[in-house]
Every structure is written in structure tokens, then in C-alpha cells.
Design a protein around this motif. Structure first.
Motif, PDB file in Angstrom:
ATOM      1  N   LEU A  26       1.074  -1.437   0.324  1.00 13.07           N
ATOM      2  CA  LEU A  26      -0.014   0.265   0.316  1.00 13.07           C
ATOM      3  C   LEU A  26       1.083   1.126  -0.197  1.00 13.07           C
ATOM      4  O   LEU A  26       1.822   1.564   0.766  1.00 13.07           O
ATOM      5  CB  LEU A  26      -0.829  -0.204   0.666  1.00 13.07           C
ATOM      6  N   VAL A  27       0.423   2.119  -0.838  1.00 14.98           N
ATOM      7  CA  VAL A  27       1.608   4.069  -0.954  1.00 14.98           C
ATOM      8  C   VAL A  27      -0.130   4.238  -0.203  1.00 14.98           C
ATOM      9  O   VAL A  27      -1.154   5.069  -1.348  1.00 14.98           O
ATOM     10  CB  VAL A  27       1.845   4.077  -2.013  1.00 14.98           C
ATOM     11  N   PRO A  28       0.253   5.144   0.570  1.00 13.32           N
ATOM     12  CA  PRO A  28      -0.560   6.267   1.035  1.00 13.32           C
ATOM     13  C   PRO A  28      -0.630   7.976   0.785  1.00 13.32           C
ATOM     14  O   PRO A  28       0.597   8.226   1.578  1.00 13.32           O
ATOM     15  CB  PRO A  28      -0.538   5.742   2.335  1.00 13.32           C
ATOM     16  N   ASN A  39       6.049   9.088  -2.137  1.00  9.80           N
ATOM     17  CA  ASN A  39       7.221   9.990  -3.142  1.00  9.80           C
ATOM     18  C   ASN A  39       6.756  10.967  -4.149  1.00  9.80           C
ATOM     19  O   ASN A  39       5.627  10.396  -4.132  1.00  9.80           O
ATOM     20  CB  ASN A  39       8.713   8.754  -3.754  1.00  9.80           C
ATOM     21  N   ARG A  40       7.562  11.992  -4.776  1.00  9.07           N
ATOM     22  CA  ARG A  40       7.007  13.050  -5.416  1.00  9.07           C
ATOM     23  C   ARG A  40       6.867  11.813  -6.578  1.00  9.07           C
ATOM     24  O   ARG A  40       6.036  12.808  -7.481  1.00  9.07           O
ATOM     25  CB  ARG A  40       8.156  13.700  -5.792  1.00  9.07           C
ATOM     26  N   ASP A  41       6.751  10.722  -7.504  1.00  8.50           N
ATOM     27  CA  ASP A  41       6.563  10.246  -8.424  1.00  8.50           C
ATOM     28  C   ASP A  41       5.137   9.694  -8.549  1.00  8.50           C
ATOM     29  O   ASP A  41       4.525   9.925  -9.222  1.00  8.50           O
ATOM     30  CB  ASP A  41       7.717   8.856  -8.632  1.00  8.50           C
ATOM     31  N   ASP A  42       4.937   9.035  -7.265  1.00 12.42           N
ATOM     32  CA  ASP A  42       3.713   8.391  -6.623  1.00 12.42           C
ATOM     33  C   ASP A  42       2.585   9.985  -6.987  1.00 12.42           C
ATOM     34  O   ASP A  42       1.449   9.276  -7.292  1.00 12.42           O
ATOM     35  CB  ASP A  42       3.556   8.139  -5.322  1.00 12.42           C
ATOM     36  N   VAL A  63      -0.198  10.195 -10.303  1.00  9.49           N
ATOM     37  CA  VAL A  63      -1.696  10.507  -9.369  1.00  9.49           C
ATOM     38  C   VAL A  63      -2.161  11.642  -9.988  1.00  9.49           C
ATOM     39  O   VAL A  63      -3.455  11.568 -10.430  1.00  9.49           O
ATOM     40  CB  VAL A  63      -2.081  10.599  -7.880  1.00  9.49           C
ATOM     41  N   THR A  64      -1.643  12.832 -10.302  1.00 14.68           N
ATOM     42  CA  THR A  64      -1.676  14.050 -10.469  1.00 14.68           C
ATOM     43  C   THR A  64      -2.540  14.030 -11.728  1.00 14.68           C
ATOM     44  O   THR A  64      -3.178  14.327 -12.677  1.00 14.68           O
ATOM     45  CB  THR A  64      -0.667  15.008 -10.043  1.00 14.68           C
ATOM     46  N   ARG A  65      -1.296  13.284 -12.805  1.00 15.27           N
ATOM     47  CA  ARG A  65      -1.799  12.763 -14.059  1.00 15.27           C
ATOM     48  C   ARG A  65      -2.757  12.204 -14.944  1.00 15.27           C
ATOM     49  O   ARG A  65      -3.611  12.513 -15.276  1.00 15.27           O
ATOM     50  CB  ARG A  65      -0.423  12.476 -14.642  1.00 15.27           C
TER      51      ARG A  65
END
Length: 129
Positions: A82-84, A111-114, A118-120
Motif C-alpha cells: 500500500l502506498v498512502p 514519493n514525488r513520483d507517486d 496520481v495527479t496526471r
């Protein structure tokens, strides 16, 4: 499963790509909340949770907590990390991460890449592209 008022609730899993969700609702109606996620296209076996909401009129009934706990339990069953990105998931894991890991769960900090991923994807969904 019941909320804090004793009302029966149902949590459903929707793995629509690229954005899936766990939804919560009462047995007699449409969903009133959701915890949205996407499976990482980069790292196999990672599920990124980025948004959780419950309709305002149902606030204070513990529905968001039920969503988080079901998503955590399901990630254990599915052997996912899981990546919160969602602050609610991050707070829960900060407070209860040791218990989650002891129960067989795995998570890592976002992290920033996550966040960029998600934003993209969320912008593309919003813009219909």
C-alpha cells in the motif's frame, strides 16, 4: 458491518482501470463514500491510495475508517504493498502501521513520483483524455 449508529453498511470493490475504488453504502441505496486507488504501472504489486471521501451528510459515522480498514485488509489478502498518498491513509498508517505490518501488510511512504502519477491520471480523467 455497521457504522457508529448501528446502520448496516456494505463495502464494494471496483477495480476499474486506471482508477479503482472501495465504495461504501447502506444496504438500501447508492454509495455514500469511496476510497480511490490506482495500481502502480511502474512497480508491480503496489496500490496507491490517493483520495477518500464520504458525503457530508454521513460524516461522523465512521464510514471513512471502515473504508480504510477494509482497504488495508484487502491489500493483505491480495499481497499488495500500500502506498498512502491520501492523507487519511497516511495518518492511519502513521498511527497503526506496526499493527498493519504485524498482520501481514506492507506499505511504503509515497514519493514525488507517486504524487505526479496520481495527479496526471486524475487530470486526464477529469479532462476526458
Amino acid at each position: 458491518m455497521t457504522d457508529r449508529t448501528g446502520a448496516a453498511v456494505t463495502i464494494r470493490f471496483d477495480d476499474t482501470s486506471p482508477i479503482g475504488a472501495y465504495t461504501i453504502g447502506f444496504d438500501d441505496g447508492a454509495p455514500v463514500g469511496k476510497a480511490e486507488f490506482m495500481d502502480s504501472p511502474v512497480q508491480r504489486g503496489e496500490r496507491i491510495f490517493f483520495h477518500t471521501e464520504v458525503d457530508e451528510e454521513f460524516g461522523g459515522r465512521g464510514l471513512a475508517g471502515l473504508l480504510v480498514r477494509e482497504a488495508l485488509a484487502d491489500s493483505i489478502r491480495r499481497n499488495l504493498t500500500l502506498v498512502p498518498v491520501c492523507p487519511l491513509f497516511a495518518r492511519h498508517l502513521k498511527a497503526h502501521g506496526d499493527e498493519f505490518v504485524a498482520a501481514g501488510g506492507a506499505f511504503r511512504r509515497a514519493n514525488r513520483d507517486d504524487v505526479a502519477l496520481v495527479t496526471r491520471v486524475a487530470r486526464a480523467r477529469r479532462d476526458g483524455t
